[in-house]
Design a protein around this motif. Structure first.
Motif, PDB file in Angstrom:
ATOM      1  N   LEU A  16      32.983  36.615  35.229  1.00  0.00           N
ATOM      2  CA  LEU A  16      33.063  37.861  35.979  1.00  0.00           C
ATOM      3  C   LEU A  16      31.732  38.106  36.690  1.00  0.00           C
ATOM      4  O   LEU A  16      30.703  37.517  36.324  1.00  0.00           O
ATOM      5  N   PRO A  17      31.722  38.966  37.716  1.00  0.00           N
ATOM      6  CA  PRO A  17      30.471  39.223  38.446  1.00  0.00           C
ATOM      7  C   PRO A  17      29.331  39.717  37.567  1.00  0.00           C
ATOM      8  O   PRO A  17      28.151  39.528  37.903  1.00  0.00           O
ATOM      9  N   ASN A  18      29.637  40.356  36.439  1.00  0.00           N
ATOM     10  CA  ASN A  18      28.560  40.845  35.570  1.00  0.00           C
ATOM     11  C   ASN A  18      27.958  39.760  34.688  1.00  0.00           C
ATOM     12  O   ASN A  18      27.075  40.027  33.874  1.00  0.00           O
ATOM     13  N   GLY A  19      28.431  38.513  34.828  1.00  0.00           N
ATOM     14  CA  GLY A  19      27.879  37.398  34.068  1.00  0.00           C
ATOM     15  C   GLY A  19      28.676  37.021  32.839  1.00  0.00           C
ATOM     16  O   GLY A  19      28.384  36.019  32.182  1.00  0.00           O
ATOM     17  N   LEU A  20      29.698  37.812  32.486  1.00  0.00           N
ATOM     18  CA  LEU A  20      30.506  37.523  31.306  1.00  0.00           C
ATOM     19  C   LEU A  20      31.337  36.265  31.527  1.00  0.00           C
ATOM     20  O   LEU A  20      32.085  36.162  32.504  1.00  0.00           O
ATOM     21  N   THR A  21      31.218  35.306  30.617  1.00  0.00           N
ATOM     22  CA  THR A  21      32.047  34.101  30.668  1.00  0.00           C
ATOM     23  C   THR A  21      33.427  34.427  30.106  1.00  0.00           C
ATOM     24  O   THR A  21      33.556  35.135  29.109  1.00  0.00           O
ATOM     25  N   VAL A  22      34.468  33.910  30.752  1.00  0.00           N
ATOM     26  CA  VAL A  22      35.839  34.168  30.323  1.00  0.00           C
ATOM     27  C   VAL A  22      36.576  32.847  30.149  1.00  0.00           C
ATOM     28  O   VAL A  22      36.586  32.005  31.057  1.00  0.00           O
ATOM     29  N   LEU A  23      37.168  32.658  28.985  1.00  0.00           N
ATOM     30  CA  LEU A  23      38.046  31.522  28.728  1.00  0.00           C
ATOM     31  C   LEU A  23      39.462  32.048  28.606  1.00  0.00           C
ATOM     32  O   LEU A  23      39.732  32.931  27.781  1.00  0.00           O
ATOM     33  N   ARG A  24      40.371  31.513  29.421  1.00  0.00           N
ATOM     34  CA  ARG A  24      41.756  31.965  29.396  1.00  0.00           C
ATOM     35  C   ARG A  24      42.670  30.832  28.955  1.00  0.00           C
ATOM     36  O   ARG A  24      42.479  29.678  29.353  1.00  0.00           O
ATOM     37  N   CYS A  25      43.680  31.185  28.176  1.00  0.00           N
ATOM     38  CA  CYS A  25      44.649  30.193  27.722  1.00  0.00           C
ATOM     39  C   CYS A  25      46.028  30.834  27.796  1.00  0.00           C
ATOM     40  O   CYS A  25      46.344  31.720  26.997  1.00  0.00           O
ATOM     41  N   HIS A  26      46.829  30.385  28.751  1.00  0.00           N
ATOM     42  CA  HIS A  26      48.179  30.940  28.931  1.00  0.00           C
ATOM     43  C   HIS A  26      49.131  30.292  27.934  1.00  0.00           C
ATOM     44  O   HIS A  26      49.269  29.062  27.896  1.00  0.00           O
ATOM     45  N   ARG A  27      49.778  31.119  27.118  1.00  0.00           N
ATOM     46  CA  ARG A  27      50.744  30.642  26.118  1.00  0.00           C
ATOM     47  C   ARG A  27      52.073  31.342  26.383  1.00  0.00           C
ATOM     48  O   ARG A  27      52.298  32.470  25.941  1.00  0.00           O
ATOM     49  N   PRO A  28      52.949  30.704  27.125  1.00  0.00           N
ATOM     50  CA  PRO A  28      54.230  31.340  27.483  1.00  0.00           C
ATOM     51  C   PRO A  28      54.989  31.832  26.254  1.00  0.00           C
ATOM     52  O   PRO A  28      55.071  31.136  25.237  1.00  0.00           O
TER      53      PRO A  28
ATOM     54  N   ASP B 109      43.376  39.098  36.490  1.00  0.00           N
ATOM     55  CA  ASP B 109      42.092  39.165  37.194  1.00  0.00           C
ATOM     56  C   ASP B 109      41.667  40.620  37.409  1.00  0.00           C
ATOM     57  O   ASP B 109      40.530  41.007  37.137  1.00  0.00           O
ATOM     58  N   GLY B 110      42.596  41.419  37.903  1.00  0.00           N
ATOM     59  CA  GLY B 110      42.284  42.827  38.150  1.00  0.00           C
ATOM     60  C   GLY B 110      42.005  43.590  36.867  1.00  0.00           C
ATOM     61  O   GLY B 110      41.100  44.430  36.811  1.00  0.00           O
ATOM     62  N   ILE B 111      42.775  43.291  35.831  1.00  0.00           N
ATOM     63  CA  ILE B 111      42.566  43.965  34.542  1.00  0.00           C
ATOM     64  C   ILE B 111      41.181  43.655  34.001  1.00  0.00           C
ATOM     65  O   ILE B 111      40.464  44.554  33.536  1.00  0.00           O
ATOM     66  N   LEU B 112      40.780  42.392  34.053  1.00  0.00           N
ATOM     67  CA  LEU B 112      39.454  42.015  33.558  1.00  0.00           C
ATOM     68  C   LEU B 112      38.354  42.686  34.374  1.00  0.00           C
ATOM     69  O   LEU B 112      37.349  43.151  33.817  1.00  0.00           O
ATOM     70  N   GLU B 113      38.536  42.740  35.698  1.00  0.00           N
ATOM     71  CA  GLU B 113      37.525  43.372  36.551  1.00  0.00           C
ATOM     72  C   GLU B 113      37.370  44.852  36.215  1.00  0.00           C
ATOM     73  O   GLU B 113      36.263  45.385  36.150  1.00  0.00           O
ATOM     74  N   ARG B 114      38.498  45.521  35.963  1.00  0.00           N
ATOM     75  CA  ARG B 114      38.459  46.971  35.726  1.00  0.00           C
ATOM     76  C   ARG B 114      37.995  47.319  34.311  1.00  0.00           C
ATOM     77  O   ARG B 114      37.615  48.471  34.060  1.00  0.00           O
ATOM     78  N   THR B 115      38.043  46.395  33.399  1.00  0.00           N
ATOM     79  CA  THR B 115      37.709  46.686  31.999  1.00  0.00           C
ATOM     80  C   THR B 115      36.391  46.030  31.613  1.00  0.00           C
ATOM     81  O   THR B 115      35.326  46.637  31.714  1.00  0.00           O
ATOM     82  N   LEU B 116      36.440  44.781  31.198  1.00  0.00           N
ATOM     83  CA  LEU B 116      35.206  44.098  30.801  1.00  0.00           C
ATOM     84  C   LEU B 116      34.248  43.918  31.969  1.00  0.00           C
ATOM     85  O   LEU B 116      33.035  43.823  31.773  1.00  0.00           O
ATOM     86  N   GLY B 117      34.771  43.898  33.178  1.00  0.00           N
ATOM     87  CA  GLY B 117      33.902  43.769  34.347  1.00  0.00           C
ATOM     88  C   GLY B 117      33.048  44.992  34.602  1.00  0.00           C
ATOM     89  O   GLY B 117      32.040  44.920  35.316  1.00  0.00           O
ATOM     90  N   ALA B 118      33.435  46.136  34.039  1.00  0.00           N
ATOM     91  CA  ALA B 118      32.637  47.360  34.201  1.00  0.00           C
ATOM     92  C   ALA B 118      31.440  47.403  33.271  1.00  0.00           C
ATOM     93  O   ALA B 118      30.595  48.297  33.387  1.00  0.00           O
ATOM     94  N   TRP B 119      31.356  46.485  32.367  1.00  0.00           N
ATOM     95  CA  TRP B 119      30.239  46.414  31.417  1.00  0.00           C
ATOM     96  C   TRP B 119      29.035  45.815  32.128  1.00  0.00           C
ATOM     97  O   TRP B 119      29.101  44.704  32.663  1.00  0.00           O
TER      98      TRP B 119
END
Length: 459
Positions: free
Chosen positions: A25-37, A218-228
């Protein structure tokens, strides 16, 4: 009478542990995503670079107090309101401090992912750490310490770590702090530790679940953890793990508990960790030695002799460094009735010597592979299990594809390699043995075994 044809199993479905997609994220937070249907419950783990080695010596345990206080209110919600919001979202939030990191674990339905992540983000972005709530958490920890010292297994672990590691190494002391350090912790100490070590630039968020059903992730992460927001910084480098001088032979420490009808056994030494090439062989060999009811130790001590309800061998990674300076605790644990203490130790040592002389059998190796590799798809059916393993890889500074490669390496490990690893790890004349029990009843017979210098300490 006509019977239907018995169904036959179909071809096995290929499986591999999932490799996450890595981003930031722009604030420097590393994000690992794993999609599990199909996984409607999303698991999130936020890994903070706040190791125990960073704690002030006189306030050890402050990382644990901070972790337990994250859910005690934010800049907009007090502790009661925060708990109510988690419940409305159908979410749970836990936190704990380990040797290398502090982790916050969130579970939330994917339909309410944004609300769950908002609460997680608020907890780390603007925790209140109210004086009264921190005092309560400290008091709870002080009560917990009394229970730990009364628990034979925990008391054995405290003694083992104190003997196995140098006294100046943080790892030699209780992970969540001792009474004399925890009682010095107040809300200001927690806030100071938070300000010094918690920032998005050195943190990693792992998110696992059906991310398509969750919506615009993407939007959810930006609005939540991205605000940190927080200062930029480089991740810390874990200090190497060192063993205390083991001397020329094994050692035995008896933690005296007069009148105890059982003796708690904890036998250990340091060995290679997951960065070492021999780790897959060590895992298989340790499992064959004491990982299940059919292992060598259990067959002798439980089935043949009836000393115990069960004894286990394990390999537990400790504080790992990227350059392979980490170590693992190789151990054997269990409990026996007091009169069987010395006989059980004698038989355990005989199992180790026989293993060194004869090696593992091909059948033992195959059973270990089947039970560790074969059941992996079942073990990782849930998003929580996958998320926990990925977060553990982050904490141990392992590559994202480590777990998938580990199963392949274990599958390719020969019986000879597994034998060599477990024999090297569990050398009978280099083991530290901790016994929590009645010293007056067991000391003389244990000394006569000759498995190491015997020291008796009070409980």
């Amino acid at each position: 009478m006509t019977f239907h044809e018995r169904p036959e199993p179909g071809p096995a479905t290929p499986w591999a542990f999932p490799t996450p997609a890595r981003g930031a994220l722009p604030n420097g937070l590393t994000v690992l995503r794993c999609h599990r249907p199909g996984q409607q419950l999303v698991a999130v783990e936020l890994v903070l670079d706040a190791p125990l080695t960073a704690e002030p010596r006189e306030q050890e345990g402050v990382a644990t107090i901070m972790a337990r206080s994250f859910s005690e209110g934010t800049d907009t919600l007090d502790a009661e309101a925060f708990a109510a919001e988690l419940e409305r979202a159908g979410a749970t939030l836990d936190a704990h401090a380990d040797h290398t990191v502090v982790s916050l674990s969130l579970e939330v339905p994917n339909s309410r992912l944004e609300r769950g992540l908002s609460l997680l983000a608020d907890a780390v972005r603007a925790p209140a750490f109210p004086d009264a709530e921190v005092e309560r958490v400290v008091a709870n920890r002080l009560d917990e310490i009394q229970h730990e010292r009364a628990n034979p297994a925990r008391r054995a672990a405290i003694a083992l770590y104190a003997e196995l590691f140098p006294a100046d190494d943080r790892i030699s002391r209780p992970r969540a702090g001792a009474a004399e350090t925890v009682e010095r912790i107040d809300a200001e100490a927690v806030r100071a530790f938070y300000r010094a070590h918690v920032r998005p630039a050195t943190a990693t968020a792992v998110i696992v679940g059906d991310l398509t059903a969750a919506g615009d992730v993407d939007g959810i992460l930006e609005r939540t953890l991205g605000a940190w927001q927080g200062d930029s910084a480089e991740p810390g480098v874990p200090a190497p793990v060192r063993a205390a001088d083991p001397g020329e032979r094994g050692r035995v420490v008896i933690v005296d508990r007069p009148g105890a009808v059982q003796t708690q056994l904890l036998i250990g030494r340091l060995g290679p960790d997951r960065h070492a090439p021999e780790w897959p062989a060590q895992v298989l060999g340790t499992y064959a030695l004491g990982g299940t009811l059919t292992s060598r130790l259990d067959r002798v001590l439980r089935e043949e002799k009836g000393y115990t309800y069960g004894v286990r061998a394990f390999a537990q990674p400790l504080r790992s460094g990227a350059e392979g300076q980490g170590r693992a605790l190789l151990g054997i644990s269990g409990s026996v009735d007091t009169p069987s203490t010395a006989p059980a130790l004698a038989d355990a040592w005989q199992v180790l010597r026989t293993l060194a002389a004869e090696g593992l059998t091909g059948e033992e190796r195959d059973i270990a592979v089947q039970n560790l590799v074969g059941i992996a798809p079942l073990r990782y059916e849930t998003a929580v299990a996958v998320c926990g393993t990925l977060a553990d890889q982050v904490a141990q500074q392992l590559p994202d594809d480590y777990q998938a490669g580990l199963y392949q390496r274990m599958n390719d490990t020969t019986t000879e390699a597994a034998t060599a690893a477990v024999v090297a790890g569990f050398q009978p004349d280099r083991l530290l043995t901790v016994l929590v029990g009645d010293a007056s009843a067991i000391e003389e017979e244990v000394r006569a075994l000759g498995i190491g210098e015997v020291t008796v300490v009070p409980a």
